[in-house]
Scaffold this active site. Structure first.
Site, PDB file in Angstrom:
ATOM      1  CD  GLN B 125      -2.799   1.037   2.497  1.00 30.43           C
ATOM      2  OE1 GLN B 125      -2.267   1.096   3.592  1.00 30.43           O
ATOM      3  NE2 GLN B 125      -4.104   0.957   2.335  1.00 30.43           N
ATOM      4  N   GLY B 126       0.500   2.241  -0.780  1.00 30.91           N
ATOM      5  CA  GLY B 126       1.218   3.516  -0.794  1.00 30.91           C
ATOM      6  C   GLY B 126       0.263   4.658  -0.489  1.00 30.91           C
ATOM      7  CB  SER B 160       3.516  -3.612   5.495  1.00 29.82           C
ATOM      8  OG  SER B 160       3.142  -2.875   6.632  1.00 29.82           O
ATOM      9  CD  GLU B 245      -7.344  -1.710   6.404  1.00 31.73           C
ATOM     10  OE1 GLU B 245      -7.174  -1.095   5.344  1.00 31.73           O
ATOM     11  OE2 GLU B 245      -6.489  -1.807   7.291  1.00 31.73           O
TER      12      GLU B 245
END
Lengths: 342, 384
Positions: B125-126, B160, B245
């Site tokens: 993820q960015g 991550s 999420e």
């Protein structure tokens, strides 16, 4: 699998909520100009009986409506929201016990013609085979014909006169009439132990449901106030210090509500897991009631410390229900000893 | 309300249990590096080949098109069977894929979804930047449109497994003149593109595993066809992912924690004795945690019940905020049960590193404070 109320269940909720809005608004609990606080709820029982509410979950062959613990639980959330006298717990649980062994008693309770008080231990209780000895608090028992005793080990129905050495006390929750009394080898009209059937689990479940409604009502009162009370030129609910307190209250109420629903479905199936899930429900819901009661006062500020708003009523009632049949410390000791349910 | 399962549900459960018993990897999952990547992707491939990778994914994308109830049953059996916590797959399966399904073009769907599901690729993820964490909408990583390409310059952080990922879901600012939430685009970025550099960031479980990275972009060229949704509509695209999420993606973790608490209860009974435990402070706290984690399961069921009617909204923050702090308290009590030896950090440690890891739970994917703002404003209707 569905953990949301069905349409029929929602209709029951709406019916009870509508009845309580008309007959038991929270304002009824404001003190009169002398600060005198009576108990206005005794008049509710015959009306609730007429609507079938007092025997909602009692089987039809026992004279009740024959609905399940799910519907019963939903009504108790509404009782908690309206802070209905917890004498109602005596009526519901007493009717369940009496329906098996003393149908005429059950009929009188469900008909609203006789009230049932509550008894809860002040210390150790001796008990063997339906005979109980010990010292107790009696709650809402003044005009009651029967008294429902809840301990951490058993649930039992007595005649009011079985309790002796009575002395009245003022209750911290001053709407509830309180006295001390004792039983000496008192023989119950009907009883069951925590290890058999779901009677005892039902008591914990309905206390949890009541606590959930109470936690929701305390949250609603705090949120309403935070939206309108202004300081520093804006509603206090816009400040994170208040907003996050309200969010924590919402989380606590949601946790309680979910576990109470879950446990009610388990209990409705007479499952052996009922005791575990009802205890879990009681622990999280009474926790929510105590926390939301206290936080609600803080959100209100000084007015929350007065008897002119409802905030203080929630925390007092939360403390009272915490002690019925054993407080959180007692319940947690039971729960950590229970076998896992996965 | 009911907790009943149909005969078909029960059959599905039995099949899931049988397959998991036969196939859950028995070897220990490597904690980081290429070994972890191989492990996680290999496990995903195995689930895919067995037909279990995308239980509730639509059939057209390679899933089984089953209900969320089936997904929940799968997670319950997965947790019971001790299935691995294959974290590397999380962003691809639970973030990128649902977003591409909801907002992606046909080409994006047909290229990426099968590769994610079959365990060919890993995603990272960015979103967060050095100066934009909670204030995600203020992100500054710049993407200029040049011809049919975006040219990206800037930096992302707390990424991550960026060093193990093939693709990244990247939020960039495509219109610096627009109000802050209106000039953002959601882009699929190939991590092998020239101009991307990584700097490892050690996390608080150090010494140990390489987990976090800062990612630097210098004239990184990405085709405009990699934009998901419209250019400058990336905020809305990203929010659909976050809602997911905060709602259903956490189900497996919620269920898994019930077993963690029971392991703690067993450990406490062994160390303190069953009857002493009842009146000990640890027993009291553990009972509270046991009740709360039981309630989390009920919350998960309610979320699944609601999700059958409408996609998870802001109320999903109630469960998320509660669970992230509950995880911390659950992991914390392990130290009290273990006692003095808990200051040791053994190689095969099952409690101390997981405890330290829970400090991220109230920060990642929206801090507890942001969750409480969402609850206050969007669930309770308090003013901003």
């Amino acid at each position: 699998m569905n953990l949301l109320p069905t349409e029929e269940q929602q209709q029951i909720v709406d019916m009870v909520r509508g009845f309580l809005a008309g007959n038991a608004p929270l304002e009824r609990l404001r003190p009169d100009k002398f600060g005198q606080i009576g108990n206005p709820d005794a008049a509710l029982w015959p009306k609730m009986a007429e609507l079938g509410i007092l025997g909602l979950g009692v089987p039809e062959d026992g004279g009740g409506l024959g609905l399940s613990a799910v519907e019963e639980t939903l009504t108790y959330i509404e009782f908690g929201r309206a802070l209905v006298s917890i004498g109602v717990l005596g009526a519901t649980l007493g009717a369940h016990l009496a329906a098996r062994d003393a149908p005429d008693v059950a009929a009188a309770i469900m008909g609203g013609s006789t009230a049932v008080g509550l008894a809860t231990p002040r210390g150790a209780v001796e008990h063997s085979d339906g005979r109980f000895s010990g010292e107790f608090h009696l709650i809402e028992a003044d005009e009651a014909e029967f008294v429902l005793l809840l301990t951490s080990e058993a649930i039992a129905l007595f005649r009011n006169e079985d309790f002796t050495d009575r002395s009245a006390r003022l209750s911290m929750d001053s709407h509830m009439r309180l006295m001390r009394a004792r039983l000496d080898d008192g023989k119950a009209l009907g009883w069951s132990s925590v290890t058999e059937g779901v009677d005892h689990a039902r008591a914990n479940l309905l206390i949890a449901a009541y606590a959930t409604g109470l936690a929701e009502a305390a949250l609603a009162g705090a949120v309403d106030y935070a939206k309108v009370r202004e300081q520093f030129g804006k509603p206090i609910g816009s400040f994170q210090a208040i907003k996050h307190k309200c969010a924590d209250m919402a989380i606590a109420a949601e946790v309680a509500s979910c576990q109470v629903s879950f446990a009610s479905v388990i209990l409705a199936k007479d499952s052996e897991e009922s005791r575990f899930h009802a205890l879990a429900a009681r622990i999280v819901a009474v926790d929510a009631a105590l926390k939301n009661g206290a936080t609600g006062i803080q959100v209100h500020g000084a007015i929350g410390f007065t008897a002119e708003v409802e905030a203080h009523l929630f925390v007092k009632r939360a403390h009272l229900i915490d002690f019925i049949g054993g407080d959180q410390r007692v319940q947690k000791a039971q729960f950590i000893g229970a076998d896992a349910v996965m | 309300m009911n907790l009943d399962y149909t005969a078909e549900d029960e059959l599905f459960r039995a099949e899931a249990r049988e397959w998991l018993d036969a196939n859950v990897p028995r070897e220990v999952r490597p904690p980081d590096g290429p070994g972890m990547r191989d492990f996680d992707l290999g496990w995903q491939r195995k689930q895919f080949e067995g037909g279990w990778a995308g239980v509730s994914w639509p059939v057209e994308y390679g899933g089984r098109g089953l209900s969320l109830t089936h997904q929940l049953i799968w997670y319950e059996e997965y947790a019971k069977a001790g299935g691995p916590n294959a974290e590397l797959l999380f962003v691809g399966c639970n973030h990128a894929a649902p977003t591409i399904m909801a907002r992606g073009s046909d080409e994006q769907k047909s290229y990426h979804l099968p590769r994610i599901l079959s365990g060919e690729v890993a995603w990272c993820q960015g979103f967060s930047e050095p100066n934009n964490g909670s204030d995600l909408g203020g992100l500054k990583c710049r993407a200029e449109i040049v011809g049919d390409e975006l040219v990206v310059n800037g930096s992302k952080i707390w990424t991550s497994s960026a060093h193990l990922a093939d693709w990244q879901e990247l939020l960039v600012r495509t219109d610096p003149a627009a109000p802050k939430h209106k000039g953002i685009s959601w882009v699929i970025c190939d991590m092998q593109t020239p101009g991307i550099e990584l700097r490892p960031i050690l996390i608080m479980t150090a010494p140990g595993h390489h987990h976090f990275n800062q990612v630097f972009y210098t004239d990184v060229r990405i085709s405009l066809s990699n934009v998901v949704g419209e250019v400058n509509d990336g905020w809305k695209v990203a929010m659909s992912t976050l809602g997911f999420e905060r709602g259903t993606a956490g189900m497996l973790e919620n269920i898994r924690y019930g077993a963690v608490v029971e392991r703690l209860v067993d450990m406490a009974r062994q160390r303190l004795g069953t009857s002493a435990l009842e009146n000990d402070d640890i027993g009291q706290r553990l009972a509270q945690l046991r009740a709360e984690v039981t309630a989390v399961r009920a919350m998960t069921y309610r979320i699944a019940s609601r999700a059958a009617i409408a996609p998870p909204g802001s109320e999903a923050s109630l469960a998320r905020a509660f669970f992230s702090q509950l995880q911390q308290r659950i992991r914390r009590i392990a130290l009290d049960i273990i006692g003095p030896d808990s200051i040791e950090l053994p190689d095969d440690d099952p409690w101390i590193r997981p405890y330290l890891r829970t400090y991220s739970n109230t920060i990642a994917a929206g801090t507890s404070e942001i969750q409480r703002n969402i609850i206050g404003e969007r669930v309770l209707g308090l003013p901003r």
